[in-house]
Design a protein around this motif. Structure first.
Motif, PDB file in Angstrom:
ATOM      1  N   ALA A 288       0.830  -1.205   0.000  1.00  0.00           N
ATOM      2  CA  ALA A 288       0.000   0.000   0.000  1.00  0.00           C
ATOM      3  C   ALA A 288       0.866   1.257   0.000  1.00  0.00           C
ATOM      4  CB  ALA A 288      -0.927  -0.005   1.214  1.00  0.00           C
ATOM      5  N   HIS A 289       1.966   1.207   0.753  1.00  0.00           N
ATOM      6  CA  HIS A 289       2.884   2.350   0.778  1.00  0.00           C
ATOM      7  C   HIS A 289       3.506   2.573  -0.593  1.00  0.00           C
ATOM      8  CE1 HIS A 289       5.821   5.190   2.273  1.00  0.00           C
ATOM      9  NE2 HIS A 289       6.799   4.452   1.776  1.00  0.00           N
ATOM     10  N   PRO A 296       4.005  -0.144  -7.563  1.00  0.00           N
ATOM     11  CA  PRO A 296       3.911  -0.376  -9.010  1.00  0.00           C
ATOM     12  C   PRO A 296       2.597   0.145  -9.586  1.00  0.00           C
ATOM     13  CG  PRO A 296       3.364  -2.368  -7.827  1.00  0.00           C
ATOM     14  CD  PRO A 296       3.750  -1.355  -6.772  1.00  0.00           C
ATOM     15  N   ARG A 297       2.566   0.322 -10.875  1.00  0.00           N
ATOM     16  CA  ARG A 297       1.369   0.769 -11.576  1.00  0.00           C
ATOM     17  C   ARG A 297       0.914  -0.312 -12.547  1.00  0.00           C
ATOM     18  NH1 ARG A 297       4.794   5.166 -11.718  1.00  0.00           N
ATOM     19  NH2 ARG A 297       5.424   4.617 -13.845  1.00  0.00           N
ATOM     20  N   ARG A 298      -0.371  -0.238 -12.890  1.00  0.00           N
ATOM     21  CA  ARG A 298      -0.901  -1.208 -13.846  1.00  0.00           C
ATOM     22  C   ARG A 298      -0.136  -1.093 -15.156  1.00  0.00           C
ATOM     23  NH1 ARG A 298      -6.074  -1.468 -17.255  1.00  0.00           N
ATOM     24  NH2 ARG A 298      -6.157  -3.677 -17.758  1.00  0.00           N
ATOM     25  N   LEU A 305       7.136  -9.444  -3.853  1.00  0.00           N
ATOM     26  CA  LEU A 305       6.289  -9.222  -2.681  1.00  0.00           C
ATOM     27  C   LEU A 305       4.828  -8.989  -3.062  1.00  0.00           C
ATOM     28  CD1 LEU A 305       6.102  -8.880   0.408  1.00  0.00           C
ATOM     29  CD2 LEU A 305       6.626  -6.470   0.073  1.00  0.00           C
ATOM     30  N   PRO A 306       4.509  -8.027  -3.921  1.00  0.00           N
ATOM     31  CA  PRO A 306       3.092  -7.870  -4.300  1.00  0.00           C
ATOM     32  C   PRO A 306       2.545  -9.054  -5.083  1.00  0.00           C
ATOM     33  CG  PRO A 306       4.478  -6.384  -5.573  1.00  0.00           C
ATOM     34  CD  PRO A 306       5.343  -6.950  -4.500  1.00  0.00           C
TER      35      PRO A 306
END
Length: 504
Positions: A288-289, A296-298, A305-306
């Protein structure tokens, strides 16, 4: 820059091989510890063992049993050489260790884990109650983890490389997983979400080939089914009947939906390491941070990690909509263990992280001793020995089939789900009936008259009172977390859950 974001996109060979191998050896020894005393821990393990023996003899009637033809075909050759249940258990246990090692080695390489950190992933995941229990049975869980590791590795590589072959490789791993365990279907919506995030147009270029790869096992194994006399739709029919059961099962459960967002957190908090939920929360905060900072962006590839957070979070949320058992966490467990290390190395000094991991593993080992090892040994061998001494050739058992692997070639076991079946079995020559306490585990309470009779022999069976055994059957009974543990406490008051009766 956080340790698990863009700078780590270019992996290197880890300097942690010795640590990984040492941790895997420890997990392997733990999986095999007192395994001969365990016996078959559940009904499905024995049924799978019986089906692979049938297939080794040329009988493919149950090729699509549990929607797992690949698993059964994998082990059918073993049945050419032995019928010893322990051999199947041992091979399956080692498969699970290989899957754990392959996953941990991939994580270590992607984010350059130190030796102790890599060992922490192995030990935290490998000493968990769920994976240890399922790593000592004969179901699809261990092989599924091995294939899941291959799917994660290949799909993660596809997100960082838009070559068509990468998508086809990921599809091949998914197809293999669907052959082994129908629950790989739950991976499909998660992969769709991740592909939507990627938004690189690769599906337009290679989607046809990927779909062809996914369809291939259904065509080939479907043809095999037709060749041995099965309907062409048998495999797909299993999916339909799993989602929409025609009737309630013998425990009375029919619905496949059961909304409960507290079941899995309650299980994790009560029976697994508290670090798993803490690691999930920490990973969510870190991601979230990063998103708040615009990364990252779409249309950009996710970093590890994500990526693992997406898998763990989606699985927890999605499985909370369905009937539940701890094995619903099977595909989420290793990502959860990895998230502990990946988030912990960003938030804690290295020595503090190692200390926390050691404490968590120690707690896991204590729980394994209390939950799995202390109740051993199982008592089915003693029941089988008594039957041989008294010349019994035909025996019935209430719901449980754990006695089957210990019977001799001239002995036959019939499993019943209602005591009213006994009158017909008596006329057919069945001599004894085992009131197997497994009926309590499965929630099939149809043996009141039998319980009031005087047995000819009886045995204690602490393994039948394990909380995890009851929880693993909550998917069958349809009970919630608290209800299942209440049923287990009631069952634990029965000090002699294996009772043998003479049919007269």
């Amino acid at each position: 820059m956080p340790a698990d974001f863009p700078a780590n996109n270019a992996p290197e060979r880890p300097r942690s091989t010795a640590w990984l191998l040492g941790a895997l050896l420890a997990v392997a020894l733990l999986r095999l510890w007192r395994l001969p005393e365990v016996g078959p821990p559940d009904f499905d393990s024995v049924r799978n063992w019986q089906v692979v023996q049938e297939m080794a003899q040329g009988n493919f009637t149950h090729l699509f049993h549990h929607g797992s033809p690949g698993f059964l075909l994998l082990f059918a050759p073993v049945a050419f050489f032995t019928q010893n249940f322990l051999v199947f258990q041992t091979i399956n246990a080692l498969l699970g260790v290989v899957g754990l090692g392959w996953f941990a080695a991939w994580v270590a390489r992607q984010v350059r884990l130190s030796g102790p950190e890599a060992a922490g992933v192995v030990l935290l995941g490998g000493t968990g109650l769920l994976l240890t229990f399922s790593g000592r049975d004969f179901t699809m869980s261990s092989a599924s983890l091995l294939v899941a590791a291959g799917l994660w590795r290949s799909h993660y590589a596809r997100l960082h490389d838009a070559a068509p072959r990468r998508l086809v490789q990921a599809a091949a791993w998914l197809a293999l997983g669907l052959c082994i365990n129908y629950k790989f279907l739950f991976a499909v919506p998660i992969l769709m979400v991740l592909e939507w995030w990627q938004a690189d147009g690769l599906w337009r270029r290679a989607g046809g080939r990927a779909l062809l790869v996914l369809a291939t096992p259904y065509v080939l194994l479907g043809l095999l089914g037709v060749a041995v006399g099965l309907p062409w739709y048998r495999w797909l029919g299993f999916y339909w009947r799993t989602v929409v059961p025609a009737t309630a099962n013998v425990a009375g459960r029919q619905s496949t939906l059961h909304l409960d967002f507290l079941y899995y957190p309650s299980y994790l908090a009560t029976f697994e390491s508290p670090l798993l939920l803490a690691g999930l929360a920490a990973a969510l905060a870190l991601v979230a941070h990063q998103w708040h900072q615009g990364q990252p962006r779409r249309s950009q590839p996710l970093y590890l990690l994500p990526y693992l957070l997406a898998w763990a979070g989606c699985l927890l949320a999605g499985m909370s909509l369905l009937i539940k058992a701890p094995r619903g966490l099977l595909f989420a467990y290793l990502p959860l263990a990895a998230l502990v290390v990946l988030s912990g190395r960003q938030l804690l000094p290295r020595l503090a992280l190692v200390a926390v991991l050691l404490a968590a593993v120690s707690l896991n080992l204590y729980r394994l001793q209390v939950q799995l090892f202390a109740p051993l040994p199982g008592r089915y061998p003693a029941v089988a020995a008594w039957l041989r001494q008294h010349g019994a050739t035909r025996v019935a058992s209430t719901v449980g089939n754990g006695l089957a692997p210990y019977l001799g070639p001239g002995q036959q076991l019939t499993v019943i789900s209602d005591e009213r079946e006994l009158a017909g079995l008596r006329r057919q020559g069945v001599q004894y009936v085992l009131l197997d306490g497994y009926w309590r585990v499965a929630g099939v309470a149809r043996f009141d008259s039998l319980r009031r009779q005087v047995p000819v022999a009886a045995w204690p069976a602490p393994p039948l009172h394990q909380p995890l055994l009851f929880l693993e059957h909550s998917e069958f009974t349809g009970l919630g977390f608290a209800e299942t543990l209440a049923a287990r406490r009631a069952a634990a008051t029965d000090s002699l859950p294996l009772r043998l009766y003479r049919l007269r």
